[in-house]
Design a protein around this motif. Structure first.
Motif, short mmCIF file in Angstrom:
data_model
loop_
_atom_site.label_atom_id
_atom_site.label_comp_id
_atom_site.label_asym_id
_atom_site.label_seq_id
_atom_site.Cartn_x
_atom_site.Cartn_y
_atom_site.Cartn_z
N TRP A 133 0.83 -1.20 0.00
CA TRP A 133 0.00 0.00 0.00
C TRP A 133 0.88 1.26 0.00
CZ3 TRP A 133 -4.96 -1.13 -0.78
CH2 TRP A 133 -5.90 -0.10 -0.70
N GLN A 134 1.96 1.20 0.74
CA GLN A 134 2.89 2.32 0.79
C GLN A 134 3.47 2.60 -0.59
OE1 GLN A 134 6.62 1.61 2.88
NE2 GLN A 134 6.48 3.60 3.86
N ASN A 135 3.81 1.55 -1.32
CA ASN A 135 4.36 1.72 -2.66
C ASN A 135 3.30 2.21 -3.64
OD1 ASN A 135 6.92 0.86 -1.86
ND2 ASN A 135 6.42 -1.30 -2.22
N MET A 136 2.08 1.74 -3.49
CA MET A 136 1.00 2.14 -4.40
C MET A 136 0.72 3.64 -4.32
SD MET A 136 -1.81 -0.92 -4.08
CE MET A 136 -3.03 0.12 -4.89
N PHE A 137 0.82 4.21 -3.12
CA PHE A 137 0.46 5.61 -2.93
C PHE A 137 1.68 6.53 -2.85
CE2 PHE A 137 -3.44 3.53 -1.74
CZ PHE A 137 -4.43 4.40 -2.17
N SER A 138 2.83 6.02 -3.23
CA SER A 138 4.03 6.87 -3.25
C SER A 138 4.02 7.74 -4.51
CB SER A 138 5.29 6.00 -3.22
OG SER A 138 5.37 5.22 -4.40
N LYS A 139 5.02 8.59 -4.62
CA LYS A 139 5.10 9.52 -5.76
C LYS A 139 5.18 8.77 -7.08
CE LYS A 139 5.71 13.54 -7.76
NZ LYS A 139 4.64 14.56 -7.85
N THR A 140 5.87 7.64 -7.09
CA THR A 140 6.04 6.85 -8.32
C THR A 140 5.20 5.58 -8.29
OG1 THR A 140 7.98 5.75 -7.36
CG2 THR A 140 8.37 7.73 -8.70
N GLY A 141 4.16 5.58 -7.44
CA GLY A 141 3.36 4.39 -7.26
C GLY A 141 2.33 4.17 -8.35
N PHE A 142 1.59 3.08 -8.18
CA PHE A 142 0.62 2.66 -9.18
C PHE A 142 -0.48 3.69 -9.38
CE2 PHE A 142 -3.54 0.66 -9.95
CZ PHE A 142 -3.31 0.10 -11.20
N LEU A 143 -0.96 4.31 -8.31
CA LEU A 143 -2.05 5.28 -8.43
C LEU A 143 -1.65 6.46 -9.31
CD1 LEU A 143 -4.88 6.18 -7.67
CD2 LEU A 143 -3.93 7.21 -5.59
N ASN A 144 -0.45 6.99 -9.09
CA ASN A 144 0.00 8.12 -9.89
C ASN A 144 0.26 7.73 -11.34
OD1 ASN A 144 -0.17 9.95 -7.80
ND2 ASN A 144 1.97 9.76 -7.21
N GLU A 153 -1.33 14.78 -13.08
CA GLU A 153 -0.09 14.65 -12.30
C GLU A 153 -0.44 14.32 -10.86
OE1 GLU A 153 3.96 17.16 -11.16
OE2 GLU A 153 2.43 18.05 -12.46
N GLY A 154 0.13 13.24 -10.36
CA GLY A 154 -0.17 12.81 -9.01
C GLY A 154 0.77 13.43 -7.98
N ILE A 155 0.50 13.12 -6.74
CA ILE A 155 1.32 13.60 -5.63
C ILE A 155 1.76 12.40 -4.80
CG2 ILE A 155 0.11 15.81 -5.53
CD1 ILE A 155 -1.44 14.72 -3.12
N SER A 156 2.62 12.64 -3.86
CA SER A 156 3.00 11.59 -2.92
C SER A 156 1.95 11.57 -1.81
CB SER A 156 4.40 11.85 -2.35
OG SER A 156 4.76 10.82 -1.45
N TRP A 157 1.00 10.66 -1.97
CA TRP A 157 -0.19 10.67 -1.12
C TRP A 157 0.16 10.45 0.35
CZ3 TRP A 157 -4.63 11.99 -3.62
CH2 TRP A 157 -4.62 11.89 -5.02
N ILE A 158 1.13 9.61 0.63
CA ILE A 158 1.46 9.31 2.02
C ILE A 158 2.42 10.34 2.62
CG2 ILE A 158 1.09 6.83 1.79
CD1 ILE A 158 4.08 6.48 1.47
N ASN A 160 1.90 13.66 2.05
CA ASN A 160 1.13 14.89 2.12
C ASN A 160 0.25 14.84 3.36
OD1 ASN A 160 -0.82 16.98 1.76
ND2 ASN A 160 -0.45 16.94 -0.44
N PRO A 161 0.38 15.80 4.29
CA PRO A 161 -0.43 15.76 5.52
C PRO A 161 -1.92 15.85 5.28
CG PRO A 161 0.75 17.86 5.30
CD PRO A 161 1.28 16.96 4.25
N HIS A 162 -2.33 16.32 4.10
CA HIS A 162 -3.76 16.44 3.80
C HIS A 162 -4.35 15.15 3.25
CE1 HIS A 162 -3.47 20.74 4.52
NE2 HIS A 162 -2.48 20.82 3.64
N THR A 163 -3.52 14.24 2.78
CA THR A 163 -4.03 13.00 2.17
C THR A 163 -3.53 11.73 2.84
OG1 THR A 163 -2.17 13.01 0.58
CG2 THR A 163 -4.23 14.10 -0.10
N ALA A 164 -2.55 11.84 3.73
CA ALA A 164 -1.96 10.64 4.34
C ALA A 164 -2.99 9.84 5.14
CB ALA A 164 -0.79 11.04 5.25
N LEU A 165 -3.81 10.55 5.91
CA LEU A 165 -4.83 9.84 6.70
C LEU A 165 -5.84 9.17 5.79
CD1 LEU A 165 -5.81 9.24 9.58
CD2 LEU A 165 -7.24 11.29 9.43
N GLY A 166 -6.13 9.80 4.67
CA GLY A 166 -7.07 9.21 3.71
C GLY A 166 -6.59 7.89 3.15
N THR A 167 -5.29 7.75 2.93
CA THR A 167 -4.77 6.48 2.42
C THR A 167 -4.98 5.35 3.42
OG1 THR A 167 -2.54 6.92 3.27
CG2 THR A 167 -3.04 7.70 1.06
#
Length: 306
Positions: A133-144, A153-158, A160-167
């Motif tokens: 899950w950590q890799n999926m939501f990283s800057k170069t992860g599957f989601l981006n 253009e994606g962000i590093s979800w984990i 970012n303090p605004h999206t980390a809890l959401g992951t």
């Protein structure tokens, strides 16, 4: 042997409680040594200054005074945990109920679909899945990479303090298998005659859901709600592996803070006090759910809501 004497002997032998205690003795020993004794030690340590390296020193209520008076991280971690519970539990239960209703249909190969959908819950809390899950939501992860296909253009979800809890919430919601199975069992107990009668009266599927499915399923919903609320308050593994409480403490769960106090700072007495506060918070949340259940839980034996 006299038949009467034989009957008395057999009765005395089978009604003796000793055999029952012998059968449950492994569980009793485990309860006393692995649960009750550590709990008693924990409540004692909560009133002491104990660092694991020195003998406990009795300090009374000083740990609790520090927690409620000076510990800003305690308030922040509790706030984040409550927010996590409030957001994740409804999403998880809603997902579980919707999938359970889909799997309650009579479709060819439905047993296979149920097994496949339940599989993520068997491995969902593992460290391997947390790393994935950590890799999926990283800057170069599957989601981006998926977003890049659509020119976004994606962000590093984990990070970012605004999206980390959401992951973390999405990960927990993905593990709806156990709740789904319980909902599915509850759906099978609802009589099809109720839906047939409602259809004859012209009730739509949505109307049937609100007037039949939800009321008849409300005891099961209460059970799942209590179970998931307690589990969410104790959320630790995913936050520890994926975000380690960051960024900027935006995912610093209460259990993670308790762990850090106990095993990083070796403040076992302080951590014991935190643990008992968490127990009280969970107890209050559970009591609130049960108190509210009288207004929305339907029991056939009681003739409906009170």
């Amino acid at each position: 042997m006299n038949p009467v004497t034989k009957k008395i002997t057999l009765k005395g032998r089978w009604e003796s409680p000793i055999a029952g205690y012998l059968f449950i003795s492994p569980w009793l020993v485990g309860l006393l040594l692995l649960t009750m004794w550590p709990m008693l030690q924990s409540i004692y340590y909560s009133f002491t200054k104990y660092t694991l390296l020195e003998s406990p020193e009795w300090i009374g209520l000083r740990n609790y005074e520090r927690i409620f008076g000076d510990d800003e991280i305690f308030r922040q971690s509790l706030k984040i945990t409550i927010l996590f519970v409030v957001l994740s539990v409804p999403i998880k239960l809603f997902s579980a109920l919707m999938v359970a209703m889909l799997l309650n249909r009579k479709v060819k190969g439905i047993s296979f679909y149920r097994t496949v959908i339940y599989l993520p819950s068997l491995i969902g809390s593992s460290i391997a899945v947390a790393i994935l899950w950590q890799n999926m939501f990283s800057k170069t992860g599957f989601l981006n990479k998926l977003l890049g296909v659509f020119g976004m253009e994606g962000i590093s979800w984990i990070s970012n303090p605004h999206t980390a809890l959401g992951t973390l919430i999405v990960l927990v919601a993905w593990q709806f298998g156990s709740s789904m199975v319980i909902f599915l069992a509850g759906l099978k107990q609802i009589s099809p005659d109720l839906y047939e009668a409602a259809s004859v009266d012209g009730a739509t599927k949505l109307r049937q859901f609100y007037t039949i499915t939800l009321p008849m399923l409300s005891p099961v919903l209460l059970f799942n709600l209590v179970l998931q609320t307690i589990g969410s308050f104790q959320m630790f593994t995913q936050a520890f592996i994926i975000t380690k409480g960051g960024p900027i403490n935006s995912t610093y769960m209460y259990a993670l803070y308790l762990y850090d106090r106990a095993f990083s700072r070796y403040e076992m007495g302080y951590a014991s006090a935190l643990a008992w506060i968490l127990l009280i918070v969970i107890g209050l949340a559970t009591a609130l759910i049960f108190a509210s259940s009288r207004y929305w839980v339907f029991y056939e034996t009681e003739g409906g809501k009170k």
